[in-house]
Design a protein around this motif. Structure first.
Motif, PDB file in Angstrom:
ATOM      1  N   ASP A 147       0.837  -1.208   0.000  1.00  0.00           N
ATOM      2  CA  ASP A 147       0.000   0.000   0.000  1.00  0.00           C
ATOM      3  C   ASP A 147       0.868   1.253   0.000  1.00  0.00           C
ATOM      4  O   ASP A 147       0.578   2.220  -0.710  1.00  0.00           O
ATOM      5  N   ASP A 148       1.928   1.254   0.808  1.00  0.00           N
ATOM      6  CA  ASP A 148       2.822   2.413   0.868  1.00  0.00           C
ATOM      7  C   ASP A 148       3.503   2.655  -0.483  1.00  0.00           C
ATOM      8  O   ASP A 148       3.573   3.799  -0.957  1.00  0.00           O
ATOM      9  N   VAL A 149       3.991   1.585  -1.096  1.00  0.00           N
ATOM     10  CA  VAL A 149       4.677   1.715  -2.388  1.00  0.00           C
ATOM     11  C   VAL A 149       3.704   2.189  -3.464  1.00  0.00           C
ATOM     12  O   VAL A 149       4.009   3.083  -4.245  1.00  0.00           O
ATOM     13  N   SER A 150       2.505   1.592  -3.499  1.00  0.00           N
ATOM     14  CA  SER A 150       1.541   1.986  -4.536  1.00  0.00           C
ATOM     15  C   SER A 150       1.058   3.415  -4.330  1.00  0.00           C
ATOM     16  O   SER A 150       0.855   4.140  -5.300  1.00  0.00           O
ATOM     17  N   SER A 151       0.915   3.846  -3.083  1.00  0.00           N
ATOM     18  CA  SER A 151       0.530   5.237  -2.821  1.00  0.00           C
ATOM     19  C   SER A 151       1.630   6.188  -3.268  1.00  0.00           C
ATOM     20  O   SER A 151       1.357   7.249  -3.829  1.00  0.00           O
ATOM     21  N   LEU A 160      -6.724  -0.794  -5.300  1.00  0.00           N
ATOM     22  CA  LEU A 160      -7.421   0.052  -6.268  1.00  0.00           C
ATOM     23  C   LEU A 160      -6.677   0.202  -7.602  1.00  0.00           C
ATOM     24  O   LEU A 160      -7.173   0.842  -8.520  1.00  0.00           O
ATOM     25  N   LEU A 161      -5.491  -0.388  -7.684  1.00  0.00           N
ATOM     26  CA  LEU A 161      -4.678  -0.265  -8.897  1.00  0.00           C
ATOM     27  C   LEU A 161      -5.162  -1.201  -9.998  1.00  0.00           C
ATOM     28  O   LEU A 161      -5.780  -2.227  -9.734  1.00  0.00           O
ATOM     29  N   ASP A 162      -4.842  -0.840 -11.242  1.00  0.00           N
ATOM     30  CA  ASP A 162      -5.083  -1.727 -12.370  1.00  0.00           C
ATOM     31  C   ASP A 162      -4.154  -2.931 -12.252  1.00  0.00           C
ATOM     32  O   ASP A 162      -3.145  -2.888 -11.556  1.00  0.00           O
ATOM     33  N   THR A 163      -4.462  -3.983 -12.989  1.00  0.00           N
ATOM     34  CA  THR A 163      -3.692  -5.225 -12.898  1.00  0.00           C
ATOM     35  C   THR A 163      -2.214  -5.018 -13.232  1.00  0.00           C
ATOM     36  O   THR A 163      -1.343  -5.566 -12.552  1.00  0.00           O
ATOM     37  N   ALA A 164      -1.916  -4.234 -14.233  1.00  0.00           N
ATOM     38  CA  ALA A 164      -0.514  -4.011 -14.624  1.00  0.00           C
ATOM     39  C   ALA A 164       0.258  -3.320 -13.510  1.00  0.00           C
ATOM     40  O   ALA A 164       1.410  -3.673 -13.232  1.00  0.00           O
ATOM     41  N   PHE A 165      -0.359  -2.335 -12.869  1.00  0.00           N
ATOM     42  CA  PHE A 165       0.305  -1.633 -11.775  1.00  0.00           C
ATOM     43  C   PHE A 165       0.421  -2.530 -10.540  1.00  0.00           C
ATOM     44  O   PHE A 165       1.404  -2.457  -9.802  1.00  0.00           O
ATOM     45  N   GLN A 166      -0.578  -3.384 -10.307  1.00  0.00           N
ATOM     46  CA  GLN A 166      -0.489  -4.329  -9.184  1.00  0.00           C
ATOM     47  C   GLN A 166       0.680  -5.292  -9.392  1.00  0.00           C
ATOM     48  O   GLN A 166       1.409  -5.592  -8.454  1.00  0.00           O
ATOM     49  N   ALA A 168       3.387  -4.662 -11.004  1.00  0.00           N
ATOM     50  CA  ALA A 168       4.614  -3.903 -10.765  1.00  0.00           C
ATOM     51  C   ALA A 168       4.900  -3.822  -9.264  1.00  0.00           C
ATOM     52  O   ALA A 168       6.040  -4.029  -8.832  1.00  0.00           O
ATOM     53  N   VAL A 169       3.881  -3.546  -8.480  1.00  0.00           N
ATOM     54  CA  VAL A 169       4.067  -3.460  -7.016  1.00  0.00           C
ATOM     55  C   VAL A 169       4.419  -4.830  -6.454  1.00  0.00           C
ATOM     56  O   VAL A 169       5.236  -4.941  -5.543  1.00  0.00           O
ATOM     57  N   GLN A 170       3.830  -5.893  -7.005  1.00  0.00           N
ATOM     58  CA  GLN A 170       4.166  -7.244  -6.550  1.00  0.00           C
ATOM     59  C   GLN A 170       5.630  -7.567  -6.818  1.00  0.00           C
ATOM     60  O   GLN A 170       6.268  -8.250  -6.022  1.00  0.00           O
TER      61      GLN A 170
END
Length: 189
Positions: A147-151, A160-166, A168-170
């Motif tokens: 959550d911190d990285v995606s924020s 709340l991110l799109d699959t591609a951004f999720q 990337a965070v993964q």
């Protein structure tokens, strides 16, 4: 002359019962229990030995009394999330905590990734409740970091991110939780 007893035609009521049963089966929700989501390694014909430096492994042990040991001391389950987060983030580049590696990640650019792995070892007599609590705390630690990285990078929480951004965070914050087969600590002591 004998009197005839009246009969009820049950043919149509059987049809109605069948239709009602079919309707309720099709429209009702059947609750399914969900397990703990984990990505399992692919099956292998031979055992692979992965060499991981000792500093990159946080060993979490749960004994038969449902006590949690991290390192040499016992901690309450409520502190496990913070211990795991501190281990994975290694904010002060402590040489006793995991190494970091810089990688190129789509949508994020260069990002420093922790090489940390959390190794969970349970006793055979560990209660299911404690097992689930420990798994939840470790999952919460990773989720909060994600959550911190995606924020920071995308201005939204991870969910709340799109699959591609999720994805990337993964890649930036992998779920590196290893689970060893249960042991019987009760007999070792």
């Amino acid at each position: 002359m004998a009197r005839k007893t009246p009969t009820i035609n049950t043919g149509s009521s059987a049809d109605i019962s069948f239709l009602l049963l079919t309707f309720f089966l099709l429209t009702s929700n059947i609750s399914t229990e969900q397990g703990i989501p984990r990505r399992l390694p692919p099956p292998s014909d031979k055992e692979e030995i992965v060499d991981i430096k000792e500093r990159n492994v946080l060993v979490v042990q749960v004994n038969f009394l449902d006590e949690i040991f991290v390192g040499s001391g016992a901690i309450p389950v409520t502190e496990l999330k913070n211990v795991a987060k501190n281990f994975l983030l290694n904010p002060n580049n402590d040489p006793k905590l995991p190494e970091k590696e810089v990688r190129e990640i789509d949508h994020m650019g260069e990002y420093t990734i922790s090489k940390g792995v959390i190794s969970l070892v349970n006793d055979q007599s560990t209660s299911y409740n404690m097992y689930v609590q420990v798994q939840n705390e470790l999952q919460r630690a990773v989720n909060e970091i994600r959550d911190d990285v995606s924020s920071q990078y995308f201005g939204k929480k991870y969910d709340l991110l799109d699959t591609a951004f999720q994805r990337a965070v993964q890649k930036a914050v992998p779920m590196n939780i290893s689970e060893a087969p249960p042991r019987d600590y009760n007999q070792q002591q």
